[in-house]
Every structure is written in C-alpha cells, then in structure tokens.
Design a protein around this motif. Structure first.
Motif, PDB file in Angstrom:
ATOM      1  N   THR A  92      -3.594 -22.343  12.454  1.00  0.00           N
ATOM      2  CA  THR A  92      -3.495 -22.219  11.003  1.00  0.00           C
ATOM      3  C   THR A  92      -4.051 -23.475  10.351  1.00  0.00           C
ATOM      4  OG1 THR A  92      -1.501 -20.889  11.245  1.00  0.00           O
ATOM      5  CG2 THR A  92      -1.898 -21.864   9.087  1.00  0.00           C
ATOM      6  N   LYS A  93      -4.978 -23.286   9.439  1.00  0.00           N
ATOM      7  CA  LYS A  93      -5.559 -24.418   8.704  1.00  0.00           C
ATOM      8  C   LYS A  93      -4.553 -24.929   7.680  1.00  0.00           C
ATOM      9  CE  LYS A  93     -10.373 -23.203   9.249  1.00  0.00           C
ATOM     10  NZ  LYS A  93     -10.645 -24.289  10.157  1.00  0.00           N
ATOM     11  N   ARG A  94      -4.534 -26.236   7.506  1.00  0.00           N
ATOM     12  CA  ARG A  94      -3.629 -26.856   6.540  1.00  0.00           C
ATOM     13  C   ARG A  94      -4.209 -26.849   5.133  1.00  0.00           C
ATOM     14  NH1 ARG A  94       0.448 -29.939   8.934  1.00  0.00           N
ATOM     15  NH2 ARG A  94       0.271 -30.057  11.190  1.00  0.00           N
ATOM     16  N   VAL A  95      -5.537 -26.822   5.031  1.00  0.00           N
ATOM     17  CA  VAL A  95      -6.179 -26.856   3.719  1.00  0.00           C
ATOM     18  C   VAL A  95      -7.357 -25.882   3.710  1.00  0.00           C
ATOM     19  CG1 VAL A  95      -7.589 -28.887   4.305  1.00  0.00           C
ATOM     20  CG2 VAL A  95      -7.106 -28.367   1.918  1.00  0.00           C
ATOM     21  N   LEU A  96      -7.425 -25.111   2.621  1.00  0.00           N
ATOM     22  CA  LEU A  96      -8.481 -24.118   2.417  1.00  0.00           C
ATOM     23  C   LEU A  96      -9.209 -24.446   1.112  1.00  0.00           C
ATOM     24  CD1 LEU A  96      -6.308 -20.941   3.143  1.00  0.00           C
ATOM     25  CD2 LEU A  96      -7.789 -22.152   4.766  1.00  0.00           C
ATOM     26  N   VAL A  97     -10.260 -23.688   0.810  1.00  0.00           N
ATOM     27  CA  VAL A  97     -11.009 -23.911  -0.424  1.00  0.00           C
ATOM     28  C   VAL A  97     -11.490 -22.560  -0.956  1.00  0.00           C
ATOM     29  CG1 VAL A  97     -13.197 -24.335   0.806  1.00  0.00           C
ATOM     30  CG2 VAL A  97     -12.857 -25.283  -1.487  1.00  0.00           C
ATOM     31  N   THR A  98     -11.470 -22.393  -2.273  1.00  0.00           N
ATOM     32  CA  THR A  98     -11.927 -21.153  -2.885  1.00  0.00           C
ATOM     33  C   THR A  98     -13.450 -21.141  -2.986  1.00  0.00           C
ATOM     34  OG1 THR A  98     -11.866 -21.992  -5.156  1.00  0.00           O
ATOM     35  CG2 THR A  98      -9.819 -20.990  -4.286  1.00  0.00           C
ATOM     36  N   ASP A  99     -14.007 -19.961  -3.163  1.00  0.00           N
ATOM     37  CA  ASP A  99     -15.453 -19.839  -3.332  1.00  0.00           C
ATOM     38  C   ASP A  99     -15.924 -20.570  -4.587  1.00  0.00           C
ATOM     39  OD1 ASP A  99     -15.764 -18.383  -0.989  1.00  0.00           O
ATOM     40  OD2 ASP A  99     -15.684 -16.440  -2.010  1.00  0.00           O
ATOM     41  N   ARG A 100     -15.144 -20.495  -5.650  1.00  0.00           N
ATOM     42  CA  ARG A 100     -15.523 -21.205  -6.896  1.00  0.00           C
ATOM     43  C   ARG A 100     -15.586 -22.713  -6.663  1.00  0.00           C
ATOM     44  NH1 ARG A 100     -11.754 -19.441 -11.736  1.00  0.00           N
ATOM     45  NH2 ARG A 100     -11.685 -21.672 -11.603  1.00  0.00           N
ATOM     46  N   ALA A 101     -14.633 -23.239  -5.926  1.00  0.00           N
ATOM     47  CA  ALA A 101     -14.637 -24.672  -5.633  1.00  0.00           C
ATOM     48  C   ALA A 101     -15.816 -25.031  -4.720  1.00  0.00           C
ATOM     49  CB  ALA A 101     -13.316 -25.100  -5.008  1.00  0.00           C
ATOM     50  N   LYS A 102     -16.164 -24.138  -3.794  1.00  0.00           N
ATOM     51  CA  LYS A 102     -17.322 -24.383  -2.917  1.00  0.00           C
ATOM     52  C   LYS A 102     -18.601 -24.536  -3.733  1.00  0.00           C
ATOM     53  CE  LYS A 102     -15.748 -21.883   1.195  1.00  0.00           C
ATOM     54  NZ  LYS A 102     -15.999 -20.705   2.032  1.00  0.00           N
ATOM     55  N   GLU A 103     -18.755 -23.730  -4.773  1.00  0.00           N
ATOM     56  CA  GLU A 103     -19.951 -23.826  -5.618  1.00  0.00           C
ATOM     57  C   GLU A 103     -20.043 -25.194  -6.278  1.00  0.00           C
ATOM     58  OE1 GLU A 103     -19.753 -20.571  -8.394  1.00  0.00           O
ATOM     59  OE2 GLU A 103     -19.874 -19.057  -6.799  1.00  0.00           O
ATOM     60  N   VAL A 104     -18.923 -25.704  -6.757  1.00  0.00           N
ATOM     61  CA  VAL A 104     -18.903 -27.028  -7.383  1.00  0.00           C
ATOM     62  C   VAL A 104     -19.158 -28.109  -6.333  1.00  0.00           C
ATOM     63  CG1 VAL A 104     -17.497 -28.691  -8.665  1.00  0.00           C
ATOM     64  CG2 VAL A 104     -17.418 -26.251  -9.260  1.00  0.00           C
ATOM     65  N   ILE A 105     -18.577 -27.966  -5.166  1.00  0.00           N
ATOM     66  CA  ILE A 105     -18.831 -28.923  -4.081  1.00  0.00           C
ATOM     67  C   ILE A 105     -20.319 -28.961  -3.756  1.00  0.00           C
ATOM     68  CG2 ILE A 105     -18.450 -29.371  -1.615  1.00  0.00           C
ATOM     69  CD1 ILE A 105     -15.560 -28.276  -2.051  1.00  0.00           C
ATOM     70  N   ASP A 106     -20.966 -27.806  -3.705  1.00  0.00           N
ATOM     71  CA  ASP A 106     -22.409 -27.769  -3.433  1.00  0.00           C
ATOM     72  C   ASP A 106     -23.186 -28.533  -4.503  1.00  0.00           C
ATOM     73  OD1 ASP A 106     -22.174 -26.303  -1.080  1.00  0.00           O
ATOM     74  OD2 ASP A 106     -22.485 -24.368  -2.081  1.00  0.00           O
ATOM     75  N   GLN A 107     -22.825 -28.349  -5.769  1.00  0.00           N
ATOM     76  CA  GLN A 107     -23.500 -29.065  -6.856  1.00  0.00           C
ATOM     77  C   GLN A 107     -23.287 -30.570  -6.735  1.00  0.00           C
ATOM     78  OE1 GLN A 107     -22.342 -27.465 -10.707  1.00  0.00           O
ATOM     79  NE2 GLN A 107     -22.353 -25.393  -9.860  1.00  0.00           N
ATOM     80  N   LEU A 108     -22.067 -30.970  -6.424  1.00  0.00           N
ATOM     81  CA  LEU A 108     -21.774 -32.395  -6.285  1.00  0.00           C
ATOM     82  C   LEU A 108     -22.471 -32.992  -5.077  1.00  0.00           C
ATOM     83  CD1 LEU A 108     -17.967 -32.346  -7.163  1.00  0.00           C
ATOM     84  CD2 LEU A 108     -19.844 -33.195  -8.597  1.00  0.00           C
ATOM     85  N   ARG A 109     -22.527 -32.247  -3.994  1.00  0.00           N
ATOM     86  CA  ARG A 109     -23.203 -32.724  -2.779  1.00  0.00           C
ATOM     87  C   ARG A 109     -24.696 -32.936  -3.050  1.00  0.00           C
ATOM     88  NH1 ARG A 109     -21.693 -28.868   0.868  1.00  0.00           N
ATOM     89  NH2 ARG A 109     -19.903 -30.039   1.555  1.00  0.00           N
ATOM     90  N   GLU A 110     -25.279 -32.053  -3.854  1.00  0.00           N
ATOM     91  CA  GLU A 110     -26.695 -32.176  -4.209  1.00  0.00           C
ATOM     92  C   GLU A 110     -26.958 -33.476  -4.970  1.00  0.00           C
ATOM     93  OE1 GLU A 110     -29.244 -29.310  -6.846  1.00  0.00           O
ATOM     94  OE2 GLU A 110     -28.425 -28.181  -5.128  1.00  0.00           O
ATOM     95  N   ARG A 111     -26.019 -33.868  -5.820  1.00  0.00           N
ATOM     96  CA  ARG A 111     -26.173 -35.074  -6.643  1.00  0.00           C
ATOM     97  C   ARG A 111     -25.760 -36.354  -5.928  1.00  0.00           C
ATOM     98  NH1 ARG A 111     -23.003 -32.760 -11.732  1.00  0.00           N
ATOM     99  NH2 ARG A 111     -24.343 -30.982 -12.076  1.00  0.00           N
ATOM    100  N   HIS A 112     -24.717 -36.253  -5.076  1.00  0.00           N
ATOM    101  CA  HIS A 112     -24.085 -37.470  -4.541  1.00  0.00           C
ATOM    102  C   HIS A 112     -24.152 -37.615  -3.023  1.00  0.00           C
ATOM    103  CE1 HIS A 112     -22.366 -38.284  -8.509  1.00  0.00           C
ATOM    104  NE2 HIS A 112     -22.050 -37.000  -8.564  1.00  0.00           N
ATOM    105  N   GLY A 113     -24.688 -36.620  -2.333  1.00  0.00           N
ATOM    106  CA  GLY A 113     -24.723 -36.684  -0.871  1.00  0.00           C
ATOM    107  C   GLY A 113     -23.406 -36.216  -0.272  1.00  0.00           C
TER     108      GLY A 113
END
Length: 128
Positions: free
Chosen positions: A5-26
């Motif tokens: 069982t994973k202790r932490v999960l992430v929603t699809d909406r949050a993944k989209e924001v993470i992708d945008q931030l990763r593009e800008r900040h690595g």
C-alpha cells in the motif's frame, strides 16, 4: 508477491501542475513540515533546494517526485493514506505553484486493516 500500500498518492489534476512546474524548474521534490500557516500543506521545491535531515522521513514518490514529511508531522498522519491534489487560491508559502494562483493540498483517509499490514516501508532520508 503482494502489492504494498502506497503512503502517498497524487491526483491527475495535480500531475498536470507538476508537469508544468517540472518544465519550468527541472526535477522537483515535495515536503510537508507541519507547523503554522501553510506549513501543514505539501510544498513543492526544485529537487535539493530544501535541506533534509534525520528529522524527516521519505513517504514515497508521486509522479516522479520524492515526497518527504517531518517526523513530528508524520506521527499525526501515519494512520492515513495521503493524496496530493491541487486547488485554486494562493497559499502563503514558498511552494512553486503559488505564483500560478494554485496550491497543493492533502486529502487523507484512514487505512483499512489490510492496507495497514501491507504498507510500503519508510525510507530514511539519507537512503533516498
């Protein structure tokens, strides 16, 4: 072998924001410290920007980003599975999404008895 069982999960909406931030900040990392103000919200930083020590635990990874929490805060959350989501509104933290008019939030639920018996192990920060 039984799935852990994973202790932490992430929603699809949050993944989209993470992708945008990763593009800008690595590469990115998350930390939830507890404390006052937005300290109990998950905060996103460029990987390595926040200094970690033996007062932190590694709960797992979400969408390619390590997720850490202070040990004191973990004591309050250890019975729950966390899900990182995103919502509109500016938080008052240094998290990377704040200038976008968004903020990461935690949703939680208690583990079932079966899940609690099959949790992914915690990893010491120095081993990540």
């Amino acid at each position: 072998m039984k799935d852990l069982t994973k202790r932490v999960l992430v929603t699809d909406r949050a993944k989209e924001v993470i992708d945008q931030l990763r593009e800008r900040h690595g590469e990115l990392m998350f930390h939830q410290s507890g404390g006052c103000c937005d300290g109990s919200s998950p905060m996103c930083f460029p990987k390595g920007e926040l200094m970690l020590n033996d007062n932190d635990v590694h709960l797992g990874s979400i969408h390619g980003c390590n997720f850490y929490m202070s040990k004191d805060q973990f004591e309050y959350w250890k019975h729950t599975q966390l899900t990182v989501d995103i919502t509109t509104g500016r938080g008052s933290s240094f998290s990377l999404e704040i200038p976008m008019g968004l903020r990461f939030v935690i949703k939680s639920r208690l583990y079932t008895d079966n899940e609690r018996e099959n949790l992914e192990p915690l990893v010491p920060v120095e081993d990540v």
